[in-house]
Design a protein around this motif. Sequence first.
Motif, PDB file in Angstrom:
ATOM      1  N   PRO A 224      75.057 -76.469   3.981  1.00 42.63           N
ATOM      2  CA  PRO A 224      76.182 -76.490   5.123  1.00 42.63           C
ATOM      3  C   PRO A 224      75.552 -75.454   6.046  1.00 42.63           C
ATOM      4  CG  PRO A 224      76.353 -75.155   2.888  1.00 42.63           C
ATOM      5  CD  PRO A 224      75.014 -76.055   2.602  1.00 42.63           C
ATOM      6  N   LEU A 225      75.045 -75.800   7.036  1.00 44.86           N
ATOM      7  CA  LEU A 225      74.629 -75.198   8.155  1.00 44.86           C
ATOM      8  C   LEU A 225      75.511 -75.501   9.292  1.00 44.86           C
ATOM      9  CD1 LEU A 225      70.685 -75.028   7.685  1.00 44.86           C
ATOM     10  CD2 LEU A 225      72.177 -73.395   7.148  1.00 44.86           C
ATOM     11  N   SER A 226      75.612 -74.333  10.200  1.00 46.34           N
ATOM     12  CA  SER A 226      76.462 -74.497  11.267  1.00 46.34           C
ATOM     13  C   SER A 226      75.829 -73.991  12.624  1.00 46.34           C
ATOM     14  CB  SER A 226      77.916 -73.797  11.138  1.00 46.34           C
ATOM     15  OG  SER A 226      77.425 -72.276  11.185  1.00 46.34           O
ATOM     16  N   ASP A 227      76.383 -74.495  13.590  1.00 47.06           N
ATOM     17  CA  ASP A 227      75.951 -74.338  14.955  1.00 47.06           C
ATOM     18  C   ASP A 227      76.431 -72.769  15.520  1.00 47.06           C
ATOM     19  OD1 ASP A 227      74.227 -76.397  15.896  1.00 47.06           O
ATOM     20  OD2 ASP A 227      76.084 -77.475  15.974  1.00 47.06           O
ATOM     21  N   LEU A 228      75.734 -72.067  16.308  1.00 39.88           N
ATOM     22  CA  LEU A 228      76.088 -70.780  16.855  1.00 39.88           C
ATOM     23  C   LEU A 228      76.972 -71.042  18.018  1.00 39.88           C
ATOM     24  CD1 LEU A 228      76.058 -67.711  16.611  1.00 39.88           C
ATOM     25  CD2 LEU A 228      74.105 -67.731  18.059  1.00 39.88           C
ATOM     26  N   THR A 229      78.425 -71.258  17.815  1.00 39.48           N
ATOM     27  CA  THR A 229      79.298 -71.501  18.776  1.00 39.48           C
ATOM     28  C   THR A 229      79.586 -70.322  19.770  1.00 39.48           C
ATOM     29  OG1 THR A 229      81.203 -71.095  17.587  1.00 39.48           O
ATOM     30  CG2 THR A 229      80.477 -73.326  17.420  1.00 39.48           C
ATOM     31  N   GLU A 230      80.374 -70.559  20.663  1.00 39.21           N
ATOM     32  CA  GLU A 230      80.650 -69.341  21.802  1.00 39.21           C
ATOM     33  C   GLU A 230      81.372 -68.506  20.981  1.00 39.21           C
ATOM     34  OE1 GLU A 230      82.621 -68.654  26.073  1.00 39.21           O
ATOM     35  OE2 GLU A 230      82.370 -70.685  25.417  1.00 39.21           O
ATOM     36  N   LYS A 231      82.467 -68.811  20.194  1.00 38.58           N
ATOM     37  CA  LYS A 231      83.235 -68.117  19.351  1.00 38.58           C
ATOM     38  C   LYS A 231      82.295 -67.103  18.334  1.00 38.58           C
ATOM     39  CE  LYS A 231      87.023 -68.233  16.152  1.00 38.58           C
ATOM     40  NZ  LYS A 231      86.409 -67.591  15.028  1.00 38.58           N
ATOM     41  N   LYS A 232      81.514 -67.645  17.547  1.00 40.61           N
ATOM     42  CA  LYS A 232      80.537 -67.028  16.912  1.00 40.61           C
ATOM     43  C   LYS A 232      79.753 -66.147  17.510  1.00 40.61           C
ATOM     44  CE  LYS A 232      80.676 -70.637  13.256  1.00 40.61           C
ATOM     45  NZ  LYS A 232      80.205 -71.442  12.297  1.00 40.61           N
ATOM     46  N   THR A 233      79.125 -66.319  18.621  1.00 40.63           N
ATOM     47  CA  THR A 233      78.302 -65.677  19.547  1.00 40.63           C
ATOM     48  C   THR A 233      79.112 -64.292  19.559  1.00 40.63           C
ATOM     49  OG1 THR A 233      77.076 -67.603  20.179  1.00 40.63           O
ATOM     50  CG2 THR A 233      76.959 -65.418  21.432  1.00 40.63           C
ATOM     51  N   LYS A 234      80.532 -64.597  20.286  1.00 44.95           N
ATOM     52  CA  LYS A 234      81.217 -63.441  20.507  1.00 44.95           C
ATOM     53  C   LYS A 234      81.423 -62.347  19.288  1.00 44.95           C
ATOM     54  CE  LYS A 234      83.682 -65.444  24.427  1.00 44.95           C
ATOM     55  NZ  LYS A 234      85.123 -65.774  25.128  1.00 44.95           N
ATOM     56  N   GLU A 235      81.715 -63.076  18.180  1.00 36.50           N
ATOM     57  CA  GLU A 235      81.920 -62.312  16.987  1.00 36.50           C
ATOM     58  C   GLU A 235      80.985 -61.707  16.549  1.00 36.50           C
ATOM     59  OE1 GLU A 235      82.998 -65.007  13.866  1.00 36.50           O
ATOM     60  OE2 GLU A 235      84.808 -65.670  14.657  1.00 36.50           O
ATOM     61  N   LEU A 236      79.608 -61.988  16.846  1.00 38.05           N
ATOM     62  CA  LEU A 236      78.293 -61.404  16.276  1.00 38.05           C
ATOM     63  C   LEU A 236      77.957 -60.455  17.474  1.00 38.05           C
ATOM     64  CD1 LEU A 236      75.753 -61.480  14.638  1.00 38.05           C
ATOM     65  CD2 LEU A 236      74.795 -63.263  16.265  1.00 38.05           C
ATOM     66  N   ASN A 237      78.156 -60.581  18.688  1.00 35.63           N
ATOM     67  CA  ASN A 237      77.827 -59.553  19.776  1.00 35.63           C
ATOM     68  C   ASN A 237      78.842 -58.363  19.262  1.00 35.63           C
ATOM     69  OD1 ASN A 237      76.094 -61.258  20.877  1.00 35.63           O
ATOM     70  ND2 ASN A 237      77.504 -61.933  22.499  1.00 35.63           N
ATOM     71  N   GLU A 238      80.026 -58.596  18.997  1.00 33.90           N
ATOM     72  CA  GLU A 238      81.096 -57.308  18.736  1.00 33.90           C
ATOM     73  C   GLU A 238      80.631 -56.853  17.578  1.00 33.90           C
ATOM     74  OE1 GLU A 238      84.415 -55.232  19.628  1.00 33.90           O
ATOM     75  OE2 GLU A 238      83.256 -56.382  20.828  1.00 33.90           O
ATOM     76  N   ILE A 239      80.272 -57.502  16.500  1.00 28.78           N
ATOM     77  CA  ILE A 239      79.703 -56.664  15.182  1.00 28.78           C
ATOM     78  C   ILE A 239      78.510 -55.781  15.712  1.00 28.78           C
ATOM     79  CG2 ILE A 239      78.750 -56.896  13.271  1.00 28.78           C
ATOM     80  CD1 ILE A 239      80.081 -59.560  12.778  1.00 28.78           C
ATOM     81  N   LEU A 240      77.730 -56.241  16.549  1.00 27.90           N
ATOM     82  CA  LEU A 240      76.465 -55.368  16.779  1.00 27.90           C
ATOM     83  C   LEU A 240      76.748 -54.187  17.809  1.00 27.90           C
ATOM     84  CD1 LEU A 240      73.821 -58.021  16.861  1.00 27.90           C
ATOM     85  CD2 LEU A 240      74.023 -56.248  15.259  1.00 27.90           C
ATOM     86  N   ARG A 241      77.644 -54.717  18.819  1.00 27.40           N
ATOM     87  CA  ARG A 241      78.333 -53.529  19.625  1.00 27.40           C
ATOM     88  C   ARG A 241      78.968 -52.610  18.984  1.00 27.40           C
ATOM     89  NH1 ARG A 241      82.509 -51.760  22.141  1.00 27.40           N
ATOM     90  NH2 ARG A 241      83.806 -53.041  20.930  1.00 27.40           N
TER      91      ARG A 241
ATOM     92  N   TRP B 211      77.982 -61.224   7.284  1.00 23.72           N
ATOM     93  CA  TRP B 211      78.644 -62.452   8.324  1.00 23.72           C
ATOM     94  C   TRP B 211      77.689 -63.442   8.591  1.00 23.72           C
ATOM     95  CZ3 TRP B 211      76.727 -64.745  12.861  1.00 23.72           C
ATOM     96  CH2 TRP B 211      77.660 -65.447  13.477  1.00 23.72           C
ATOM     97  N   CYS B 212      76.366 -63.302   8.572  1.00 25.33           N
ATOM     98  CA  CYS B 212      75.366 -64.343   8.445  1.00 25.33           C
ATOM     99  C   CYS B 212      75.478 -65.256   7.370  1.00 25.33           C
ATOM    100  CB  CYS B 212      73.758 -63.800   8.638  1.00 25.33           C
ATOM    101  SG  CYS B 212      73.713 -62.877  10.455  1.00 25.33           S
ATOM    102  N   ILE B 213      75.432 -64.601   6.018  1.00 23.01           N
ATOM    103  CA  ILE B 213      75.787 -65.431   4.660  1.00 23.01           C
ATOM    104  C   ILE B 213      76.998 -66.194   4.716  1.00 23.01           C
ATOM    105  CG2 ILE B 213      76.109 -65.166   2.535  1.00 23.01           C
ATOM    106  CD1 ILE B 213      74.208 -62.938   2.268  1.00 23.01           C
ATOM    107  N   ALA B 214      78.003 -65.690   5.337  1.00 22.00           N
ATOM    108  CA  ALA B 214      79.261 -66.522   5.274  1.00 22.00           C
ATOM    109  C   ALA B 214      79.310 -67.367   6.302  1.00 22.00           C
ATOM    110  CB  ALA B 214      80.544 -65.404   5.737  1.00 22.00           C
ATOM    111  N   GLU B 215      78.665 -67.308   7.418  1.00 19.12           N
ATOM    112  CA  GLU B 215      78.691 -68.250   8.631  1.00 19.12           C
ATOM    113  C   GLU B 215      77.371 -69.298   8.528  1.00 19.12           C
ATOM    114  OE1 GLU B 215      81.073 -68.913  10.679  1.00 19.12           O
ATOM    115  OE2 GLU B 215      82.203 -66.908   9.975  1.00 19.12           O
TER     116      GLU B 215
END
Length: 514
Positions: A307-324, A344-348
């Motif tokens: 079960p692997l997923s693409d890094l969508t625009e929504k997920k990219t924003k989530e990731l950027n916000e976590i790091l910001r 977050w990485c393990i879940a997504e």
Amino acid sequence: MAIKPLGVLIVEDEIPLREELRIFPWEACGAEWIGEASNGSEAMQLCAERTPDVVITDITMPVMDGIALIRELRKRHPNVQIILLTCHSDFHYVHEALRLGALEYILKVSLEEEELKKAMDKVRAAVVKERMVQEHARREQRQLQAALFSKLLHGQEPAGSDWQSMTLSVDRPIRLVRLQLDIPHLAYLPVKETVQQRLTEQEKRDPNWLTWLTVREREYFVLLEDRAHSDTVLESLRTLVQHLTELLNREETKQGRLAAVYAFLSKPVTSKEGIASELAYSNEWKDALFYDRCPEESAVYALHSLPLSDLTEKKTKELNEILRKASWSPASLKECLLGEFRDWCIAERVKPSQLKERILHWQVDWHRQQEGTELSAARMGLLMDAGTLAEMIANIVQDMEAAELGKSRSRFEIRLAVKWIKDHLKEPISLPVIAEQVGLSPHYISKLFREETGSTVNQYITRLRMEKAIELLRHSNKKVYEVAEEVGIPSYRYFTVTFRNWTGVSPTDYKRNG
């Protein structure tokens, strides 16, 4: 070429002669007696069970004579060498036997130890030559198959001739095995040759093995003929994984953690489309190991959930916000990487290549915001080559710690000079101007800059300008003269000469071929 003792099978219907040959000093000939038969039919059964290197056979025998035996051996066991035992009365058969492939003949009436030893020397030479020919053919086929797999792994379309190295049959499907060796590069190098030797031994010993090959470091492919029950194949594969794991975890190869071996076993395939499909599926399995790999335990996967997923625009924003949110201090950022970011990485379960590319951009930006630090090519390589999420995070944290340590050790004036150069790269830059910006003499700033960066001011400026030019030529539509102006070298001629000295090609050729 050293070879193990030759296995000798005696085929003779006369019991006294069999007994005499049984006690012959075979060890002195580099050989060993492995069995005997009274006729050709019995001999064929023994050949199927024990695979001799040489058959010493009479010609005149009941049930199946020597000539018929030679014909069958040539069909079923073409690599077996043959020595004839013959009498004067059946000497007319010798020519036919030699024509069929017998290597030597000995008259029974004059059978002596020295004569048999000479015949065995001739056999040994033939065996060595044959094995060298076979080994060369195997290496060539392995190289061709590795080239085919390399094209498939890189998404290229192989030519029809590329598939000739694969022997495919509807009646005998094959299975693909992909082996991943989870061991540090430096620990792997001393045992690499031993690992490949172990695979070669398994290839020779296991009748189901067709070949093994490698395309990438610490990764192997095995092709199996699917003529055994799947449980048997799995058990054999688990045994191999166990042996390889023990090999990798010898005391002298350990480097702080246990190595592990992971194996993927495909479904049976009978076509080139099937091989391409299973190889693509094994890529997904390898990507899934980025999240699933356990460094303390080797495993074999026959069927595996991916079960692997693409890094969508929504997920990219989530990731950027976590790091910001965590970027206000190095300590906070490290805590985030080891906590919220990891969770977050393990879940997504984002596809590793996409996750690494996003994190690489973030890491480059993070360095740009730090005074006097930059992400090295070596660090980029470590990030992109990380086999697990934990390894990737550890590399990022180590890079941040190294950057912090470098900042604490470097002088404030040098960090200020580096930042000013980066901010004014488009403008004319000279040593006196830099010295004025940091409040030091040109001579002193030149001396300090070389001590702390390992290069002169001019070398550093040229490197930054060439790296910027390469990026613009590769990723923008700017003309060459526009790129030259953008990096602070308005002279087209001087920019062209500098770029060629730096890259080995002209900027026009680089843009055309990039």
